[in-house]
Design a protein around this motif. Structure first.
Motif, PDB file in Angstrom:
ATOM      1  N   THR A   1     -11.963   8.067 -30.565  1.00 20.20           N
ATOM      2  CA  THR A   1     -12.002   8.999 -29.437  1.00 20.20           C
ATOM      3  C   THR A   1     -11.174   8.427 -28.288  1.00 20.20           C
ATOM      4  O   THR A   1     -10.689   7.299 -28.360  1.00 20.20           O
ATOM      5  CB  THR A   1     -13.440   9.233 -28.964  1.00 20.20           C
ATOM      6  N   ARG A   2     -11.040   9.195 -27.227  1.00 21.32           N
ATOM      7  CA  ARG A   2     -10.278   8.720 -26.060  1.00 21.32           C
ATOM      8  C   ARG A   2     -10.973   7.549 -25.387  1.00 21.32           C
ATOM      9  O   ARG A   2     -10.338   6.726 -24.730  1.00 21.32           O
ATOM     10  CB  ARG A   2     -10.119   9.863 -25.056  1.00 21.32           C
ATOM     11  N   SER A   3     -12.287   7.446 -25.550  1.00 19.98           N
ATOM     12  CA  SER A   3     -13.062   6.413 -24.859  1.00 19.98           C
ATOM     13  C   SER A   3     -13.337   5.192 -25.707  1.00 19.98           C
ATOM     14  O   SER A   3     -13.862   4.196 -25.203  1.00 19.98           O
ATOM     15  CB  SER A   3     -14.396   7.008 -24.376  1.00 19.98           C
ATOM     16  N   GLY A   4     -13.012   5.269 -26.997  1.00 22.10           N
ATOM     17  CA  GLY A   4     -13.273   4.142 -27.882  1.00 22.10           C
ATOM     18  C   GLY A   4     -13.534   4.598 -29.298  1.00 22.10           C
ATOM     19  O   GLY A   4     -13.167   5.710 -29.688  1.00 22.10           O
ATOM     20  N   VAL A   5     -14.192   3.753 -30.050  1.00 22.79           N
ATOM     21  CA  VAL A   5     -14.493   4.035 -31.456  1.00 22.79           C
ATOM     22  C   VAL A   5     -15.975   4.384 -31.585  1.00 22.79           C
ATOM     23  O   VAL A   5     -16.835   3.645 -31.093  1.00 22.79           O
ATOM     24  CB  VAL A   5     -14.167   2.820 -32.347  1.00 22.79           C
TER      25      VAL A   5
ATOM     26  N   ASP B   1     -12.328  13.996 -27.040  1.00 23.01           N
ATOM     27  CA  ASP B   1     -13.303  13.666 -26.010  1.00 23.01           C
ATOM     28  C   ASP B   1     -14.699  14.174 -26.348  1.00 23.01           C
ATOM     29  O   ASP B   1     -15.628  14.068 -25.547  1.00 23.01           O
ATOM     30  CB  ASP B   1     -12.871  14.231 -24.659  1.00 23.01           C
ATOM     31  N   ALA B   2     -14.852  14.744 -27.538  1.00 23.61           N
ATOM     32  CA  ALA B   2     -16.155  15.264 -27.950  1.00 23.61           C
ATOM     33  C   ALA B   2     -16.300  15.167 -29.464  1.00 23.61           C
ATOM     34  O   ALA B   2     -15.310  15.115 -30.196  1.00 23.61           O
ATOM     35  CB  ALA B   2     -16.326  16.715 -27.489  1.00 23.61           C
ATOM     36  N   LEU B   3     -17.556  15.147 -29.921  1.00 23.61           N
ATOM     37  CA  LEU B   3     -17.870  15.083 -31.340  1.00 23.61           C
ATOM     38  C   LEU B   3     -18.716  16.285 -31.734  1.00 23.61           C
ATOM     39  O   LEU B   3     -19.573  16.732 -30.968  1.00 23.61           O
ATOM     40  CB  LEU B   3     -18.664  13.814 -31.670  1.00 23.61           C
ATOM     41  N   LEU B   4     -18.477  16.801 -32.935  1.00 23.18           N
ATOM     42  CA  LEU B   4     -19.354  17.791 -33.546  1.00 23.18           C
ATOM     43  C   LEU B   4     -20.134  17.079 -34.644  1.00 23.18           C
ATOM     44  O   LEU B   4     -19.539  16.515 -35.565  1.00 23.18           O
ATOM     45  CB  LEU B   4     -18.556  18.949 -34.132  1.00 23.18           C
ATOM     46  N   VAL B   5     -21.453  17.103 -34.550  1.00 23.44           N
ATOM     47  CA  VAL B   5     -22.324  16.398 -35.487  1.00 23.44           C
ATOM     48  C   VAL B   5     -23.149  17.432 -36.254  1.00 23.44           C
ATOM     49  O   VAL B   5     -23.897  18.210 -35.652  1.00 23.44           O
ATOM     50  CB  VAL B   5     -23.247  15.413 -34.748  1.00 23.44           C
ATOM     51  N   PHE B   6     -23.011  17.433 -37.595  1.00 26.55           N
ATOM     52  CA  PHE B   6     -23.676  18.423 -38.435  1.00 26.55           C
ATOM     53  C   PHE B   6     -24.925  17.813 -39.067  1.00 26.55           C
ATOM     54  O   PHE B   6     -24.859  16.758 -39.705  1.00 26.55           O
ATOM     55  CB  PHE B   6     -22.724  18.926 -39.518  1.00 26.55           C
ATOM     56  N   ASP B   7     -26.038  18.503 -38.898  1.00 33.32           N
ATOM     57  CA  ASP B   7     -27.328  18.065 -39.420  1.00 33.32           C
ATOM     58  C   ASP B   7     -27.806  19.084 -40.453  1.00 33.32           C
ATOM     59  O   ASP B   7     -28.258  20.175 -40.097  1.00 33.32           O
ATOM     60  CB  ASP B   7     -28.338  17.953 -38.283  1.00 33.32           C
TER      61      ASP B   7
ATOM     62  N   ARG C   1     -20.430  15.003 -25.749  1.00 28.83           N
ATOM     63  CA  ARG C   1     -19.302  14.531 -24.949  1.00 28.83           C
ATOM     64  C   ARG C   1     -19.263  13.011 -25.021  1.00 28.83           C
ATOM     65  O   ARG C   1     -20.287  12.335 -24.916  1.00 28.83           O
ATOM     66  CB  ARG C   1     -19.433  14.986 -23.496  1.00 28.83           C
ATOM     67  N   VAL C   2     -18.057  12.453 -25.190  1.00 27.60           N
ATOM     68  CA  VAL C   2     -17.892  11.004 -25.300  1.00 27.60           C
ATOM     69  C   VAL C   2     -17.053  10.529 -24.118  1.00 27.60           C
ATOM     70  O   VAL C   2     -15.864  10.860 -24.007  1.00 27.60           O
ATOM     71  CB  VAL C   2     -17.207  10.611 -26.624  1.00 27.60           C
ATOM     72  N   THR C   3     -17.680   9.786 -23.202  1.00 31.81           N
ATOM     73  CA  THR C   3     -16.963   9.141 -22.088  1.00 31.81           C
ATOM     74  C   THR C   3     -17.252   7.639 -22.200  1.00 31.81           C
ATOM     75  O   THR C   3     -16.851   7.017 -23.175  1.00 31.81           O
ATOM     76  CB  THR C   3     -17.409   9.724 -20.742  1.00 31.81           C
TER      77      THR C   3
END
Length: 294
Positions: free
Chosen positions: A4-8, A54-60, A70-72
């Protein structure tokens, strides 16, 4: 792991599920509790990164839900929507979400759109015409659809590789055109029905293969295949790992390169020795004596 833009972001099988690391490997944030409430997860089947990273979609699949985080410098819930199928893999083309999974349309990949606060299937493309007697069986289909998936923004196509069938399908999402090739030397699982139960067996040699990853190169698909047997059950535990390039038209056999193999040291502990890229040279050793020089 996802960049991601903020890291791994490291995705784990249990809580805290998501960990954010800096580029130097420092832990920035651990998040996502186990549960069924907002921002919580019971199981993760697929994760996709937004185009802006900058964001993740997580499927459950347990909750039939996709949560957007959101990933910051931390990981925070944005929103969540229900989904009409168990998602096996996912990717984003622009702002459009595509997933693979079993659906009543019998397609391989499905376009999801938000309607009344939940995702619905608005388009389905592709099908594995494998000529199997159980082709129409939903249990068999769930094994066939289990896949590795990648999206190409420039060419507007999706590549999906059946993990257990050894077939790669390239789907043009604009025209719906499909091209399909088989991975040479692939040992699929064998499927049969006994009454209402599905019987799954390894091949005649007691082994079966799984596609671990697929990427595109100018001369074809670069495929990593793991081999399983009664001792090595997959999901990271493989008898061997090999790499090959499968031409787009499937007319030539790919050159196979062994990347890793399993060995037993003198006290019986399995040692996994890596010998070539893309894996770093080294070994997974628990109380063992190390790897042979290669």
């Amino acid at each position: 792991m996802l960049l991601t833009r903020s890291g791994v972001v490291v995705v784990e099988s249990g809580a805290p599920y998501l960990r954010l690391l800096s580029s130097s490997g420092r832990l920035l944030h651990s998040g996502v509790k186990a549960g069924s409430g907002p921002g919580e997860v019971r199981h993760i089947s697929a994760v996709s990164v937004s185009p802006a990273r900058d964001a993740l979609l997580v499927f459950d699949p347990a909750l039939r839900r996709v949560s957007r985080f959101r990933v910051t410098d931390s990981i925070a819930l944005i929103d969540a929507h229900s989904v009409p199928l168990e998602v096996d893999a996912a990717c984003l083309l622009g702002g459009t979400l595509w997933v693979s999974g079993v659906h009543d349309t019998q397609g391989i990949v499905h376009r999801l759109s938000v309607r009344d606060g939940q995702y619905v299937v608005s388009q389905s493309l592709g099908t594995y015409k494998v000529g199997h007697p159980l082709q129409g069986n939903r249990l068999f289909w769930s094994h066939v659809v289990a896949s590795r998936m990648l999206c190409n923004e420039a060419t507007q196509h999706i590549v999906v590789a059946s993990k257990r069938l050894g077939v790669i399908q390239r789907i043009n999402i604009t025209t719906g055109a499909v091209s399909m090739v088989r991975v040479p030397g692939f040992e699929p699982l064998y499927f049969a029905m006994e009454g209402k139960s599905m019987v799954v067996q390894r091949g005649p040699q007691g082994v079966s293969d799984e596609i671990l990853s697929v990427t595109e190169q100018p001369n074809g698909y670069r495929v990593i295949v793991g081999r399983t047997d009664k001792t090595h059950r997959g999901d990271g535990d493989y008898l061997s790992i090999r790499e090959m390039v499968v031409p787009f038209d499937g007319t030539a056999s790919g050159k196979v390169r062994l990347l890793a193999d399993a060995e037993l040291d003198r006290d019986g502990t399995r040692v996994l020795c890596y010998s070539a890229a893309p894996y770093p040279q080294g070994a997974v050793v628990v109380g063992g004596t190390g790897c042979k020089a290669r």
